[in-house]
Scaffold this active site. Structure first.
Site, PDB file in Angstrom:
ATOM      1  N   LYS A   6      -4.844  13.888 -34.744  1.00 39.71           N
ATOM      2  CA  LYS A   6      -6.309  13.727 -34.615  1.00 39.71           C
ATOM      3  C   LYS A   6      -6.599  12.315 -34.151  1.00 39.71           C
ATOM      4  O   LYS A   6      -6.133  11.347 -34.755  1.00 39.71           O
ATOM      5  CB  LYS A   6      -6.956  14.005 -35.974  1.00 39.71           C
ATOM      6  CG  LYS A   6      -8.339  13.417 -36.197  1.00 39.71           C
ATOM      7  CD  LYS A   6      -8.954  13.966 -37.468  1.00 39.71           C
ATOM      8  CE  LYS A   6      -9.740  12.910 -38.236  1.00 39.71           C
ATOM      9  NZ  LYS A   6     -10.307  13.447 -39.490  1.00 39.71           N
ATOM     10  N   GLU A   8     -14.646  17.048 -34.214  1.00 38.53           N
ATOM     11  CA  GLU A   8     -15.145  16.869 -35.584  1.00 38.53           C
ATOM     12  C   GLU A   8     -16.349  15.927 -35.624  1.00 38.53           C
ATOM     13  O   GLU A   8     -16.278  14.801 -35.121  1.00 38.53           O
ATOM     14  CB  GLU A   8     -13.986  16.316 -36.436  1.00 38.53           C
ATOM     15  CG  GLU A   8     -14.347  16.021 -37.894  1.00 38.53           C
ATOM     16  CD  GLU A   8     -13.136  15.470 -38.673  1.00 38.53           C
ATOM     17  OE1 GLU A   8     -12.005  15.473 -38.128  1.00 38.53           O
ATOM     18  OE2 GLU A   8     -13.328  15.029 -39.810  1.00 38.53           O
ATOM     19  N   ASP A  20     -17.780  17.571 -40.774  1.00 41.63           N
ATOM     20  CA  ASP A  20     -17.247  16.824 -41.904  1.00 41.63           C
ATOM     21  C   ASP A  20     -18.457  16.311 -42.698  1.00 41.63           C
ATOM     22  O   ASP A  20     -18.928  16.973 -43.646  1.00 41.63           O
ATOM     23  CB  ASP A  20     -16.355  15.679 -41.354  1.00 41.63           C
ATOM     24  CG  ASP A  20     -15.840  14.704 -42.403  1.00 41.63           C
ATOM     25  OD1 ASP A  20     -16.269  14.789 -43.559  1.00 41.63           O
ATOM     26  OD2 ASP A  20     -15.007  13.831 -42.075  1.00 41.63           O
ATOM     27  N   LYS A  43     -13.536  18.073 -47.825  1.00 39.66           N
ATOM     28  CA  LYS A  43     -13.109  16.906 -48.605  1.00 39.66           C
ATOM     29  C   LYS A  43     -13.769  17.035 -49.966  1.00 39.66           C
ATOM     30  O   LYS A  43     -15.012  17.064 -50.046  1.00 39.66           O
ATOM     31  CB  LYS A  43     -13.603  15.615 -47.961  1.00 39.66           C
ATOM     32  CG  LYS A  43     -12.928  15.231 -46.665  1.00 39.66           C
ATOM     33  CD  LYS A  43     -13.545  13.953 -46.113  1.00 39.66           C
ATOM     34  CE  LYS A  43     -12.911  13.595 -44.788  1.00 39.66           C
ATOM     35  NZ  LYS A  43     -13.664  12.521 -44.097  1.00 39.66           N
TER      36      LYS A  43
HETATM   37  O1  OSB Z   1     -13.836  11.158 -41.022  1.00 39.42           O
HETATM   38  O2  OSB Z   1     -12.084  12.170 -41.569  1.00 39.42           O
HETATM   39  C1  OSB Z   1     -12.754  11.154 -41.583  1.00 39.42           C
HETATM   40  C2  OSB Z   1     -10.762   8.385 -43.245  1.00 39.42           C
HETATM   41  C3  OSB Z   1     -11.766   7.683 -43.904  1.00 39.42           C
HETATM   42  C4  OSB Z   1     -13.052   8.101 -43.774  1.00 39.42           C
HETATM   43  C5  OSB Z   1     -13.358   9.216 -42.990  1.00 39.42           C
HETATM   44  C6  OSB Z   1     -12.362   9.925 -42.334  1.00 39.42           C
HETATM   45  C7  OSB Z   1     -11.055   9.478 -42.439  1.00 39.42           C
HETATM   46  C8  OSB Z   1      -9.983  10.165 -41.736  1.00 39.42           C
HETATM   47  C9  OSB Z   1      -8.842  10.713 -42.512  1.00 39.42           C
HETATM   48  O3  OSB Z   1      -9.983  10.343 -40.539  1.00 39.42           O
HETATM   49  C10 OSB Z   1      -7.773   9.735 -42.810  1.00 39.42           C
HETATM   50  C11 OSB Z   1      -6.730  10.301 -43.753  1.00 39.42           C
HETATM   51  O4  OSB Z   1      -6.911  10.240 -44.980  1.00 39.42           O
HETATM   52  O5  OSB Z   1      -5.715  10.774 -43.278  1.00 39.42           O
HETATM   53 MG    MG Z   2     -14.019  13.117 -40.249  1.00 32.78          MG
END
Ligand code: OSB
Ligand code: MG
Length: 368
Positions: free
Chosen positions: A163, A215, A240, A264
């Site tokens: 990603k 996303e 998200d 999440k």
């Molecule tokens: O938007 O998914 C997100 C990390 C911190 C805050 C928001 C996001 C993220 C990530 C995932 O992209 C990082 C991870 O824990 O692997």
């Molecule tokens: Mg995200």
């Protein structure tokens, strides 16, 4: 079970490399770990996934500690309670889902440890290992060479999906560069709300890269914008930040704003609500995947349990501990053939290592 004591351990964990997104850049994780002790002397652990600053969402750790101490912990303290009662007891406090989720996880872990049952089994997991993806930040030097170098390390490590974080000025070009170098790698992008409805035509240019999903491209409040984008783009739109509960997931899906859901637990107030989001999506045939918040081993263990549920059919941001940390607070989670085993021990199946926790702790707060 009766909750007798809650202690917050605020820790600082240096990251192996800076993590840069459209909303900020972090060099270390500021994390609140909650130690929840029952009257029977069983201890459970929870992790608050907020950060120092309110940049991903409104939550931040100073506020989380305050709301935990003043409003959340008192609602559970000294009562005889069942795990299932926790969300209802905390629900009258509005907002602060990451703080609520941290406390719920500590209670869940304690309760399941007392029963000798794993979190995955309790939540209804159906897999004993999960496919892992990795979230790749925007390079500090804005260079494609740095990006390709980082991605190359992850592809070699065996990650099953990549990603890329994108933002205006860092989107089509880096996505093209990664796609050209790895024509077959499952690839997706995450904008953390950096675009607007005016960018729909521009975002549609990402269709040529055969992405799994895009996303949260637009502001979390703009469901119409996401729906218009979903109508314009072949690439599925995934939400998200917009998904704050099972109800909001249902609303976004039924409105046509969301074809895939990133789940999440911290964003929706805990693992029980996360399971409800999963169930809503499942009922509508919508695939889900497990998001990440740069968790330590405590939150990472819980995410692996969540990702073992049936509709988690896409690889999650459940990377190995070494993606972010040279030294985690628990035993590290290690990738094997692009997968990680779902913990099987009681509760989370892992606990902070006391010496490591002590070394990483910057402050300790008695919340009871
Ligand atoms: O938007 O998914 C997100 C990390 C911190 C805050 C928001 C996001 C993220 C990530 C995932 O992209 C990082 C991870 O824990 O692997
Ligand atoms: Mg995200």
């Amino acid at each position: 079970m009766r909750i007798e004591r809650v202690v917050a351990h605020r820790c600082a964990l240096p990251l192996v490399r800076p993590f840069r997104t459209s909303f900020g850049r972090e060099y270390a994780r500021d994390v609140v770990l909650l130690e929840v002790t029952t009257a029977d002397g069983v201890t459970g652990w929870g992790e608050c996934v907020a950060s120092t600053q309110p940049l991903y969402s409104h939550e931040f750790n100073d506020a989380a500690l305050l709301v935990l101490e003043r409003f959340l912990v008192p609602r559970l303290l000294g009562r005889d309670l069942q795990i299932e009662e926790v969300p209802g007891l905390l629900a009258p406090v509005r907002g602060h889902p990451m703080a609520r989720g941290a406390l719920e996880l500590g209670v869940l872990d304690a309760g399941l440890r007392a029963e000798g049952r794993s979190l995955a089994s309790y939540l209804g997991g159906v897999r004993d290992e999960v496919d892992c993806g990795v979230s790749v930040g925007i390079p500090d030097d804005d260079s494609l060479a740095t990006l390709l170098d980082e991605v190359s390390g992850y592809v070699e490590a065996g990650y099953r999906r990549v990603k890329l974080k994108i933002q205006p000025g860092w989107d089509v070009e880096p996505t093209r560069a990664v796609r050209e170098r790895w024509p077959d790698v499952p690839l997706q992008v995450d904008a953390n709300q950096a675009y607007t409805r005016a960018d729909i035509e521009h975002l549609a240019a990402l269709d040529e890269f055969d992405l799994l999903l895009v996303e949260q491209p637009i502001h979390e409040d703009d469901l119409l914008g996401h729906r218009l984008l979903a109508e314009r783009m072949a690439t599925p739109v995934c939400l998200d930040e917009s998904v704050l509960s099972a109800e909001s997931a249902e609303s976004a899906i039924d409105y046509g704003a969301c074809e895939i859901v990133n789940i999440k637990a911290g964003r929706v107030g805990g693992y029980l609500e996360a399971r409800r989001v999963h169930d809503v999506a499942r009922g509508r045939g919508v695939p889900v995947w497990c998001g990440g918040m740069v968790e330590t081993g405590v939150g990472r263990a819980a995410n692996l349990a969540l990702a073992s549920l049936p509709s988690f059919t896409l690889p999650g941001d459940t990377s190995g501990s070494d993606r972010f940390y040279a030294r985690d607070v628990t035993e590290p989670f290690v990738l094997r053939d692009g997968r990680i085993d779902v913990p099987t021990g009681p509760g989370l199946g892992v606990t902070p290592i006391p010496e490591v926790l002590a070394e990483l702790t910057v402050a300790r707060h008695e919340l009871t």
